[in-house]
Design an enzyme around this catalytic site. Structure first.
Site, short mmCIF file in Angstrom:
data_model
loop_
_atom_site.label_atom_id
_atom_site.label_comp_id
_atom_site.label_asym_id
_atom_site.label_seq_id
_atom_site.Cartn_x
_atom_site.Cartn_y
_atom_site.Cartn_z
N MET A 1 2.86 5.01 -2.28
CA MET A 1 3.15 5.50 -0.94
C MET A 1 3.53 6.97 -0.95
O MET A 1 3.23 7.69 0.01
CB MET A 1 4.27 4.66 -0.31
CG MET A 1 3.78 3.35 0.28
SD MET A 1 2.41 3.56 1.45
CE MET A 1 3.13 4.70 2.64
N GLY B 1 11.07 3.82 4.10
CA GLY B 1 10.30 2.60 4.26
C GLY B 1 10.53 1.66 3.10
O GLY B 1 9.82 0.67 2.94
N ALA C 1 12.80 1.52 8.33
CA ALA C 1 11.84 0.59 8.90
C ALA C 1 11.18 -0.19 7.77
O ALA C 1 10.90 0.36 6.70
CB ALA C 1 10.78 1.33 9.72
N PHE D 1 5.77 0.94 9.01
CA PHE D 1 5.54 2.08 9.89
C PHE D 1 4.19 2.03 10.60
O PHE D 1 3.74 3.03 11.15
CB PHE D 1 5.65 3.39 9.09
CG PHE D 1 7.07 3.77 8.78
CD1 PHE D 1 7.85 4.42 9.71
CD2 PHE D 1 7.62 3.46 7.55
CE1 PHE D 1 9.16 4.77 9.44
CE2 PHE D 1 8.93 3.80 7.25
CZ PHE D 1 9.71 4.45 8.20
N HIS E 1 0.08 -9.65 0.30
CA HIS E 1 0.12 -8.28 -0.20
C HIS E 1 -0.53 -8.21 -1.58
O HIS E 1 -0.82 -9.24 -2.19
CB HIS E 1 1.56 -7.76 -0.28
CG HIS E 1 2.13 -7.39 1.05
ND1 HIS E 1 2.71 -8.32 1.89
CD2 HIS E 1 2.21 -6.20 1.69
CE1 HIS E 1 3.13 -7.71 2.98
NE2 HIS E 1 2.84 -6.43 2.89
N HIS E 2 -0.70 -7.00 -2.05
CA HIS E 2 -1.31 -6.76 -3.35
C HIS E 2 -0.46 -7.38 -4.47
O HIS E 2 0.73 -7.66 -4.30
CB HIS E 2 -1.48 -5.26 -3.59
CG HIS E 2 -0.20 -4.49 -3.45
ND1 HIS E 2 0.70 -4.32 -4.49
CD2 HIS E 2 0.35 -3.87 -2.37
CE1 HIS E 2 1.73 -3.61 -4.07
NE2 HIS E 2 1.55 -3.32 -2.79
N LYS F 1 3.21 -6.00 -5.60
CA LYS F 1 4.38 -5.94 -4.72
C LYS F 1 5.51 -6.78 -5.29
O LYS F 1 5.30 -7.92 -5.70
CB LYS F 1 4.03 -6.42 -3.30
CG LYS F 1 5.18 -6.25 -2.32
CD LYS F 1 4.72 -6.47 -0.89
CE LYS F 1 5.88 -6.32 0.09
NZ LYS F 1 6.47 -4.95 0.05
#
Length: 263
Positions: free
Chosen positions: A17, A94, A118, A121, A150-151, A154
């Site tokens: 990210m 995030g 959050a 996003f 999810h991948h 994670k």
């Protein structure tokens, strides 16, 4: 920061990210990455040099960015927020998977600076959460199941977004107060439960599906993220909005409520 150029700092610049945020900033004429740090040595990202995260305090003092964007881990995010509190730099994070004590530390930082946290996003996820709250309130007694995918790298399960959606359901359905994570063996459904299912596979960016079923009908509300860029774009929108705020605790919904659109 309406009309003014935005200067940001990015932590975890070598991560998935962090790289997305720097790349998204490079695509915006009025956004510049003034500081990028990582805990391990990292090559430049989109032409931005990545510095040692241990130097964040001095880098913030020298660059005086308008906001810092963080997608790292709970421990790191708290450390960075505390550094930003000392430097007077707003924080957008995030990061997910915080323990209660770590959230307390983040909230403590928000007494000195604006902090926006959050779990997601994507503007579409914000719309999904609002739709889920409305559906849950309009469908009393219906069973609720949440599935997220999810991948395979994670770490936290269920995802932070999934937990936020579960909070949304429970906020309008007092009869649902038990989260059941997967089922095995003799496991009949109980009236007070919400089923929660976390899947990890391949390179899936993020999918969240909420199923409401009852009265001989079912409704499914789903959001799918095509790539991580959507989260980076939203984080930049949040940073732009947060830069001029008073110290306090904010969420991505505050940005959407203000009607700020990406540029």
């Amino acid at each position: 920061m309406s009309g003014e150029p935005l200067s940001i700092a990015v932590t975890g610049a070598g991560g998935r990210m962090g790289r997305e945020v720097i790349s998204a900033a490079a695509d915006r004429e009025r956004v510049a990455v003034a500081v990028a740090v990582n805990r391990t040595p990292t090559d430049p990202v989109a032409g931005v040099a990545v510095e040692d995260a241990n130097r964040l305090d001095e880098l913030l003092a020298a660059a005086e960015p308008d906001a810092l964007v963080d997608f790292t881990g709970p421990d790191s995010a708290v450390t960075y927020a505390e550094t930003c509190a000392d430097a007077g730099v707003p924080v957008v994070t995030g990061t997910t998977g915080f323990a209660d004590a770590q959230l307390g530390d983040l909230r403590a930082a928000s007494e000195s600076i604006p902090v926006l946290k959050a779990s997601n996003f994507a503007r579409g996820v914000a719309a999904l959460r609002r739709a889920v709250r409305e559906a849950a309130a309009a469908l009393p007694g219906y069973d609720v199941e949440l599935t997220e995918t999810h991948h395979n790298a994670k770490r936290d399960a269920p995802s932070g977004t999934a937990k936020s959606i579960l909070d949304d359901v429970e906020s309008v359905r007092d009869d649902l107060d038990r989260r059941v994570h997967g089922r095995e063996g003799d496991a009949p459904r109980e009236e007070t439960e919400i089923g929660v299912h976390a899947r990890r596979a391949g390179d899936v960016t993020g999918e969240h599906e909420v199923l409401f079923a009852g009265n001989r009908e079912s409704i499914e509300l789903t959001h799918r993220a095509g790539d991580r860029g959507v989260f980076a774009e939203g984080a930049l929108d949040a940073a732009d909005w947060l830069a001029d705020r008073e110290p306090g605790w904010y969420g991505f919904g505050d940005v959407l409520d203000a009607g700020d659109a990406p540029e």
